[in-house]
Design a protein around this motif. Structure first.
Motif, mmCIF file in Angstrom:
data_model
loop_
_atom_site.group_PDB
_atom_site.id
_atom_site.type_symbol
_atom_site.label_atom_id
_atom_site.label_comp_id
_atom_site.label_asym_id
_atom_site.label_seq_id
_atom_site.Cartn_x
_atom_site.Cartn_y
_atom_site.Cartn_z
ATOM 1 N N THR A 268 91.231 62.232 25.982
ATOM 2 C CA THR A 268 91.654 63.462 25.291
ATOM 3 C C THR A 268 92.909 63.189 24.467
ATOM 4 O O THR A 268 93.089 63.758 23.398
ATOM 5 C CB THR A 268 91.929 64.631 26.270
ATOM 6 O OG1 THR A 268 92.546 64.138 27.426
ATOM 7 C CG2 THR A 268 90.695 65.372 26.636
ATOM 8 N N GLU A 269 93.752 62.274 24.963
ATOM 9 C CA GLU A 269 94.950 61.923 24.199
ATOM 10 C C GLU A 269 94.569 61.118 22.955
ATOM 11 O O GLU A 269 95.016 61.410 21.850
ATOM 12 C CB GLU A 269 95.887 61.113 25.095
ATOM 13 C CG GLU A 269 97.312 61.061 24.561
ATOM 14 C CD GLU A 269 98.194 60.215 25.468
ATOM 15 O OE1 GLU A 269 99.065 59.512 24.932
ATOM 16 O OE2 GLU A 269 97.993 60.245 26.705
ATOM 17 N N GLY B 19 91.936 61.843 30.764
ATOM 18 C CA GLY B 19 93.293 61.994 30.233
ATOM 19 C C GLY B 19 93.521 61.069 29.049
ATOM 20 O O GLY B 19 94.004 61.487 27.991
ATOM 21 N N ASP C 215 89.516 61.445 36.210
ATOM 22 C CA ASP C 215 90.709 62.133 35.697
ATOM 23 C C ASP C 215 91.504 61.238 34.750
ATOM 24 O O ASP C 215 91.957 61.671 33.697
ATOM 25 C CB ASP C 215 91.612 62.572 36.864
ATOM 26 C CG ASP C 215 90.968 63.690 37.666
ATOM 27 O OD1 ASP C 215 90.068 64.366 37.123
ATOM 28 O OD2 ASP C 215 91.345 63.877 38.840
ATOM 29 N N ARG C 216 91.654 59.967 35.174
ATOM 30 C CA ARG C 216 92.436 59.028 34.368
ATOM 31 C C ARG C 216 91.773 58.794 33.000
ATOM 32 O O ARG C 216 92.402 58.907 31.963
ATOM 33 C CB ARG C 216 92.571 57.701 35.127
ATOM 34 C CG ARG C 216 93.852 56.970 34.836
ATOM 35 C CD ARG C 216 94.126 55.809 35.774
ATOM 36 N NE ARG C 216 92.981 54.982 36.076
ATOM 37 C CZ ARG C 216 92.435 54.862 37.291
ATOM 38 N NH1 ARG C 216 92.929 55.529 38.301
ATOM 39 N NH2 ARG C 216 91.391 54.079 37.493
ATOM 40 N N GLU D 71 93.454 67.768 23.280
ATOM 41 C CA GLU D 71 93.994 68.380 24.501
ATOM 42 C C GLU D 71 93.762 69.883 24.562
ATOM 43 O O GLU D 71 93.458 70.431 25.614
ATOM 44 C CB GLU D 71 95.501 68.113 24.637
ATOM 45 C CG GLU D 71 95.881 66.668 24.930
ATOM 46 C CD GLU D 71 96.194 65.899 23.660
ATOM 47 O OE1 GLU D 71 95.732 66.315 22.568
ATOM 48 O OE2 GLU D 71 96.886 64.857 23.747
#
Lengths: 266, 332
Positions: free
Chosen positions: B141-142, B138, B134-135, B147
């Motif tokens: 995608t940033e 995240g 998940d980290r 996003e």
């Protein structure tokens, strides 16, 4: 091992999502498949209106045989046939590269990366056919017969898997090997009928060859006969031994093929 | 300790030679003739952790074959290589967890599904813990500014967006080495720029080692300080990017602005452009200082710049200078 179970579940999930993206196509495939099976059942049902037995198999026995064949065919088509069918294309286009980069056993990834959900309803069809046949039998089969059936069917699927794996591996050397797949369809046709149909003067040798040299005829015959006819433990043992040997040999052939892979231009 | 070591690395291919036409096809059926093509011929180099290295060469030079040997996809015919302490051709799972290979012309995402589904599959394939996955996702995608795109089927994304998704998929398991084969192929200048920025930023924050092949000099100039030039399977240059122009650029470009109409400058070199008061002159590099002083003393020059010709020209010269292909014909 648990990791591979989880991974398989993930492949099955993604495949289902892929199928669901094209619902119409998926439903048509399921309906056509079931219609095809239904038509075959209708044909055999009519056949038994004219005769009490075919090659020593009565109506319920024969329909159990047919159900077993449908179940086996469905398992093969659902879990790995399409993956092997695409393998030569992976080799030809060089997309096999993407498979070989993953930290997962290559054989597993190539065999099970896509689950063909649309052929699974045929397994349910086969199971219904088998259940109906058992209920029609005069004497219910003993519990041991079901164990023999499960072992026999597992071995038959394992043999089909090994054979397809070896067939696919040839793509690394031949690049295009579709013609070899004709062999697969020939074997599937042989599995579709009771092996007793070869008990004739001119076909005995063929029956013997496909029982003991290339044991294709055992695949459906032995598990089906265990439940509705005779539990032949020697034949079960022979099937188990054949499956174990084939699994071992096919893995060796596959690994050899992977070492010969030369990739394609990009 | 180098992260990539190639020692005298070579790859030979046996290629069938076929005459065109029906007669050729018939002959090929019965008496096949093969030739051995040395796709890579004794290449040696080392790459240190954190380096961003470009691998340059014309089509068929052996770049991709070398990358594939480093990735363990094909076995070297001779020599050896060591990547992250492993022999790549063993294809150990521990090795495959620690690098990624991106091929601009191949995609690994499921075509009909949103990229998010393929990312989840990657999590299973690489056995990543959920929180780490998940980290990383995240962050990526940033960084790649996607996003809003992860839920759209991949087939509906533009080529540039899809390439960014491919990169995210390749980086999800946090590889230490990234091998990139033409990552910006087919992209427009803006798309190329986005990919270059993302890769540069990722290298700066994560210290990932990158080896990149590209036909776009913009990629190379934007990302790499060091280049390896390969031609006909042989390494012909290994050094700093600037060194290429020093070593192989024979000429300099003079851009001149005169007070009056541009004079005839053909005696100094080749006039590539002369419009009104401006002129561009290509001169011999070794005579640059004498030509310059001569020009300044004899004409009223209002503006002047001395430039290296485009990098492509220098690279093209390396390609021209390097040896011819090595082939041996055998019949079998």
């Amino acid at each position: 091992m648990m990791r591979y179970v989880r991974l398989f579940r993930a492949f099955a999930r993604v495949s289902l999502l892929g199928d669901m993206a094209f619902r119409g196509n998926f439903l048509i495939k399921v309906v056509v498949e079931l219609l095809w099976l239904g038509l075959m059942v209708f044909f055999y049902d009519r056949l038994f209106d004219f005769t009490a037995a075919v090659a020593g198999w009565s109506r319920p026995q024969y329909f159990f045989f047919l159900g077993t064949y449908y179940l086996m065919e469905s398992l093969i088509e659902t879990f790995f046939l399409s993956n092997f069918g695409e393998f030569s294309e992976l080799v030809r286009t060089g997309n096999l590269d993407l498979v070989l980069l993953k930290p997962v056993d290559e054989q597993f990834l190539i065999s099970f990366r896509h689950v063909e959900w649309s052929t699974l309803p045929s397994a349910v069809f086969g199971l219904i056919l088998m259940t109906r046949s058992i209920l029609q039998l005069d004497v219910p089969p003993p519990a041991m017969a079901y164990v023999a059936f499960a072992v026999g069917l597992t071995c038959a699927v394992a043999m089909a898997y090994s054979f397809l794996l070896m067939l696919s591996a040839t793509a690394v050397w031949l690049v295009r090997n579709q013609s070899l797949y004709e062999l697969w369809w020939l074997f599937m046709s042989l599995m579709r009928y009771p092996k007793e149909i070869f008990n004739a003067p001119y076909t005995n040798a063929i029956g013997w060859f496909f029982t003991f040299i290339i044991p294709v005829l055992l695949a459906v015959n032995v598990p089906a006969a265990s439940v509705v006819k005779l539990l032949d433990s020697q034949m079960i043992a022979y099937l188990v031994a054949s499956a174990v040997i084939l699994l071992f040999v096919s893995r060796r052939v596959f690994r050899r093929a992977m070492q010969s892979y030369r990739s394609a231009s990009s | 300790m180098p992260i990539v070591i190639a020692r005298d690395l070579g790859k030979n291919y046996r290629v069938a030679e076929k005459q065109p036409g029906l007669r050729g096809a018939m002959r090929h059926l019965f008496a096949r003739k093969y030739k051995i093509v040395r796709a890579v011929d004794g290449v040696s180099f080392e790459i240190e952790p954190g380096e961003m290295v470009a691998f340059l060469g014309p089509n068929g030079a052996g770049k991709t074959t070398t990358l594939k040997m480093l990735a363990g996809l094909i076995y070297p015919s001779n020599g050896s290589c060591e990547v992250l302490g492993f022999t790549p051709s063993d294809r150990a799972d521990a090795f495959r967890r620690r690098f990624s290979l991106i091929m601009g012309q191949k995609n690994q995402l499921w075509w009909d599904l949103p990229a998010a589904d393929s990312f989840r599959l990657h999590r299973e394939i690489y056995n990543l813990p959920q929180d780490q996955f998940d980290r990383t996702l995240g962050e990526l995608t940033e960084l790649f500014r996607v996003e809003k795109l992860a839920k759209q089927p991949v087939r509906e994304l533009s080529l540039g967006e899809r390439m960014r998704m491919e990169l995210i998929a390749a980086l999800l398991h946090r590889p230490e080495l990234l091998l990139l084969d033409e990552p910006t192929i087919g992209l427009d200048v803006v798309g190329q720029g986005i990919i270059q920025n993302c890769l540069r930023e990722y290298n700066a924050t994560r210290g990932i080692t990158m080896l990149l092949t590209s036909h776009y000099m913009r990629d190379v100039e934007a990302l790499c300080r060091r280049v390896l030039v390969i031609n006909h399977g042989r390494l012909v240059y290994d050094g700093a990017l600037e060194g290429i122009t020093d070593q192989f650029g024979r000429v300099k470009l003079l851009r001149l602005q005169f007070a009056g109409p541009a004079p005839d400058l053909s005696r100094y070199g080749t006039v590539t452009q002369a419009v009104d008061r401006a002129a561009t002159l290509q001169i011999d590099r070794s005579k640059a200082s004498s030509i310059l002083s001569d020009l300044l003393s004899q004409h009223t020059v209002t503006d002047l710049s001395v430039e290296d010709p485009p990098l492509e020209d220098a690279i093209a010269r390396i390609f021209e200078q390097s040896a011819t292909p090595v082939e041996a014909a055998i019949a079998s």
